[in-house]
Design an enzyme around this catalytic site. Structure first.
Site, PDB file in Angstrom:
ATOM      1  N   ASN A  11      -4.305  45.478   4.607  1.00 12.95           N
ATOM      2  CA  ASN A  11      -3.327  44.417   5.768  1.00 12.95           C
ATOM      3  C   ASN A  11      -2.366  45.491   6.429  1.00 12.95           C
ATOM      4  O   ASN A  11      -1.327  45.573   5.857  1.00 12.95           O
ATOM      5  CB  ASN A  11      -2.872  43.359   5.158  1.00 12.95           C
ATOM      6  CG  ASN A  11      -1.993  42.926   6.158  1.00 12.95           C
ATOM      7  OD1 ASN A  11      -2.178  42.807   7.202  1.00 12.95           O
ATOM      8  ND2 ASN A  11      -1.145  41.801   5.726  1.00 12.95           N
ATOM      9  N   TRP A  12      -3.066  46.230   7.479  1.00 17.29           N
ATOM     10  CA  TRP A  12      -2.062  47.095   8.357  1.00 17.29           C
ATOM     11  C   TRP A  12      -0.863  46.410   9.005  1.00 17.29           C
ATOM     12  O   TRP A  12      -0.183  46.972   9.433  1.00 17.29           O
ATOM     13  CB  TRP A  12      -2.830  48.072   9.075  1.00 17.29           C
ATOM     14  CG  TRP A  12      -3.779  48.867   8.473  1.00 17.29           C
ATOM     15  CD1 TRP A  12      -3.743  49.330   7.268  1.00 17.29           C
ATOM     16  CD2 TRP A  12      -4.748  49.943   9.239  1.00 17.29           C
ATOM     17  NE1 TRP A  12      -4.653  50.235   7.134  1.00 17.29           N
ATOM     18  CE2 TRP A  12      -5.219  50.829   8.134  1.00 17.29           C
ATOM     19  CE3 TRP A  12      -4.878  50.221  10.874  1.00 17.29           C
ATOM     20  CZ2 TRP A  12      -6.004  51.844   8.418  1.00 17.29           C
ATOM     21  CZ3 TRP A  12      -5.806  51.112  10.776  1.00 17.29           C
ATOM     22  CH2 TRP A  12      -6.412  52.035   9.855  1.00 17.29           C
ATOM     23  N   LYS A  13      -1.108  44.985   9.030  1.00 13.87           N
ATOM     24  CA  LYS A  13       0.054  44.302   9.791  1.00 13.87           C
ATOM     25  C   LYS A  13       0.339  44.932  11.381  1.00 13.87           C
ATOM     26  O   LYS A  13      -0.823  45.445  11.892  1.00 13.87           O
ATOM     27  CB  LYS A  13       1.376  44.306   9.112  1.00 13.87           C
ATOM     28  CG  LYS A  13       1.030  43.866   7.631  1.00 13.87           C
ATOM     29  CD  LYS A  13       2.405  43.460   7.077  1.00 13.87           C
ATOM     30  CE  LYS A  13       2.068  42.896   5.637  1.00 13.87           C
ATOM     31  NZ  LYS A  13       2.924  42.402   4.859  1.00 13.87           N
ATOM     32  N   HIS A  99      -1.567  34.118   6.239  1.00 13.26           N
ATOM     33  CA  HIS A  99      -0.372  34.859   5.806  1.00 13.26           C
ATOM     34  C   HIS A  99       1.020  34.450   5.924  1.00 13.26           C
ATOM     35  O   HIS A  99       1.377  33.773   6.936  1.00 13.26           O
ATOM     36  CB  HIS A  99      -0.756  36.287   6.216  1.00 13.26           C
ATOM     37  CG  HIS A  99       0.025  37.494   5.728  1.00 13.26           C
ATOM     38  ND1 HIS A  99       1.232  37.624   5.902  1.00 13.26           N
ATOM     39  CD2 HIS A  99      -0.337  38.427   4.886  1.00 13.26           C
ATOM     40  CE1 HIS A  99       1.969  38.508   4.940  1.00 13.26           C
ATOM     41  NE2 HIS A  99       0.798  39.079   4.398  1.00 13.26           N
ATOM     42  N   GLU A 101       3.596  35.700   6.901  1.00 15.32           N
ATOM     43  CA  GLU A 101       4.101  35.952   7.873  1.00 15.32           C
ATOM     44  C   GLU A 101       3.836  35.249   9.172  1.00 15.32           C
ATOM     45  O   GLU A 101       4.806  35.169   9.916  1.00 15.32           O
ATOM     46  CB  GLU A 101       4.258  37.751   8.059  1.00 15.32           C
ATOM     47  CG  GLU A 101       4.659  38.587   7.102  1.00 15.32           C
ATOM     48  CD  GLU A 101       4.232  39.833   6.693  1.00 15.32           C
ATOM     49  OE1 GLU A 101       3.249  40.271   7.467  1.00 15.32           O
ATOM     50  OE2 GLU A 101       4.707  40.329   5.712  1.00 15.32           O
ATOM     51  N   GLU A 169      -0.365  35.606  -2.791  1.00 14.25           N
ATOM     52  CA  GLU A 169       0.742  36.447  -2.430  1.00 14.25           C
ATOM     53  C   GLU A 169       2.033  35.823  -2.455  1.00 14.25           C
ATOM     54  O   GLU A 169       2.554  34.936  -1.511  1.00 14.25           O
ATOM     55  CB  GLU A 169       0.603  36.846  -0.978  1.00 14.25           C
ATOM     56  CG  GLU A 169      -0.476  37.770  -0.943  1.00 14.25           C
ATOM     57  CD  GLU A 169      -0.512  38.646   0.356  1.00 14.25           C
ATOM     58  OE1 GLU A 169      -0.764  39.823   0.353  1.00 14.25           O
ATOM     59  OE2 GLU A 169      -0.157  38.246   1.359  1.00 14.25           O
ATOM     60  N   GLY A 175       6.662  43.447   0.155  1.00 15.12           N
ATOM     61  CA  GLY A 175       7.538  44.375   0.856  1.00 15.12           C
ATOM     62  C   GLY A 175       8.554  44.556   0.085  1.00 15.12           C
ATOM     63  O   GLY A 175       9.617  44.891   0.725  1.00 15.12           O
ATOM     64  N   SER A 214       3.702  43.896  -2.996  1.00 16.02           N
ATOM     65  CA  SER A 214       4.106  45.079  -3.464  1.00 16.02           C
ATOM     66  C   SER A 214       2.994  45.601  -4.360  1.00 16.02           C
ATOM     67  O   SER A 214       3.537  46.321  -5.548  1.00 16.02           O
ATOM     68  CB  SER A 214       5.371  44.966  -4.123  1.00 16.02           C
ATOM     69  OG  SER A 214       6.415  44.386  -3.374  1.00 16.02           O
ATOM     70  N   GLY A 235      -0.346  45.749   1.811  1.00 15.71           N
ATOM     71  CA  GLY A 235       0.286  46.068   3.043  1.00 15.71           C
ATOM     72  C   GLY A 235       0.796  47.362   2.873  1.00 15.71           C
ATOM     73  O   GLY A 235      -0.050  48.411   3.260  1.00 15.71           O
ATOM     74  N   GLY A 236       2.016  47.573   2.764  1.00 18.73           N
ATOM     75  CA  GLY A 236       2.749  48.905   2.759  1.00 18.73           C
ATOM     76  C   GLY A 236       1.980  50.168   2.254  1.00 18.73           C
ATOM     77  O   GLY A 236       1.712  50.980   2.789  1.00 18.73           O
TER      78      GLY A 236
HETATM   79  P1  PGA Z   1       2.817  44.499   0.568  1.00 19.19           P
HETATM   80  O1  PGA Z   1       2.206  43.320   1.603  1.00 19.19           O
HETATM   81  O2  PGA Z   1       1.775  45.219   0.082  1.00 19.19           O
HETATM   82  O3  PGA Z   1       3.674  45.164   1.799  1.00 19.19           O
HETATM   83  O4  PGA Z   1       3.884  43.858  -0.175  1.00 19.19           O
HETATM   84  C1  PGA Z   1       1.230  42.587   1.421  1.00 19.19           C
HETATM   85  C2  PGA Z   1       0.786  41.690   2.237  1.00 19.19           C
HETATM   86  O5  PGA Z   1       1.678  41.184   3.062  1.00 19.19           O
HETATM   87  O6  PGA Z   1      -0.309  41.281   2.509  1.00 19.19           O
END
Ligand code: PGA
Length: 250
Positions: A11-13, A99, A101, A169, A175, A214, A235-236
């Site tokens: 997930n590149w956001k 998600h 977010e 999640e 994050g 994470s 993500g990250g």
């Molecule tokens: P993260 O994000 O790996 O940066 O914690 C995961 C996500 O939000 O899908």
């Protein structure tokens, strides 16, 4: 017992531009030559603006491309939005929905998510449905009831293991470099599967349940080898080629 193929999803956001994504994709492609597509699926979900570009770079590879959201309507007066039908037309395979977010910054409710899931399924897109509890809910012991409610209210009754993947999640793990313990992750994934089994046993044993929050090279092996963890939503760490490759290979 069903054998569920692992799915590693990025997930590149709201990150990367054309140049960054080109070098990231090229590094990933040169590192995955040894990955057996028979035992692992890989999905990359860039921002809307990078979808076509990334699809072109990945043409002919084993990696699929997904989007990070879609609208619930097929078309209409919704300035700035993108429909599931448009994503299908572009050729993407999947879409991340619900998600945290989006739930937090766009005030998306379970009903909104459910309507998006319906639209995505109608357009034959595979849904990666995100569910997860906040720290406050965890501290109050509400994790499982929150997850069950999100599942019951965000999924339409037509979901199955072919058209839907669940991503657990924990909001507090996204994050933050903090994750639940492996015991907690396994117990939660198993409870999610049991909850689905209370409605449909076949779907429950075949559906993929990813862990996200994470997930990185240093903890991937431990987490991804848990019995009820069928892959990860990353993500990250998916923005760094070596980290992402190491997760894929773990
Ligand atoms: P993260 O994000 O790996 O940066 O914690 C995961 C996500 O939000 O899908």
């Amino acid at each position: 017992m069903s054998i569920r193929k692992k799915l590693i999803a990025a997930n590149w956001k709201m990150n990367l531009n054309k140049d960054d994504s080109t070098s990231l994709i090229n590094s990933i492609l040169s590192g995955i030559s040894s990955v057996d597509p028979m035992n692992k699926d890989i999905l990359i979900c860039p921002s809307f603006t990078l979808l076509s570009h990334v699809m072109l770079l990945l043409k002919g590879s084993i990696i699929n491309v997904g989007a990070q959201d879609c609208h619930f309507a097929e078309k209409g007066a919704y300035t700035g939005d993108i429909s599931a039908l448009m994503l299908k037309d572009l050729g993407v395979s999947s879409v991340i929905l619900g998600h945290s977010e989006r739930r937090l910054f766009h005030k998306e409710t379970d009903l909104d998510v459910c309507n998006k899931v319906k639209a995505a399924h109608k357009s034959l897109l595979k849904v990666v449905l995100c569910i997860g509890e906040t720290k406050e809910e965890k501290d109050k012991g509400l994790t499982l009831s929150v997850l069950k409610n999100q599942l019951d209210n965000s999924l339409n009754c037509e979901f199955n293991a072919e058209n839907t993947v669940i991503a657990y999640e924990p909001v507090w793990a996204i994050g933050t470099s903090v994750t639940p313990t492996t015991q907690e992750i396994q117990a939660t994934h198993s409870a999610i599967r049991e909850h689905i089994a209370s409605k449909d046993k076949t779907t429950a044993s075949n559906i993929k349940i990813l862990y996200g929050g994470s997930l990185k090279a240093s903890n991937a092996k431990e987490i991804l080898s848990l019995q009820d963890v069928d892959g990860g939503l990353i993500g990250g760490a998916s923005l760094v080629a070596d980290e992402f490759l190491s997760i894929i290979n773990s």
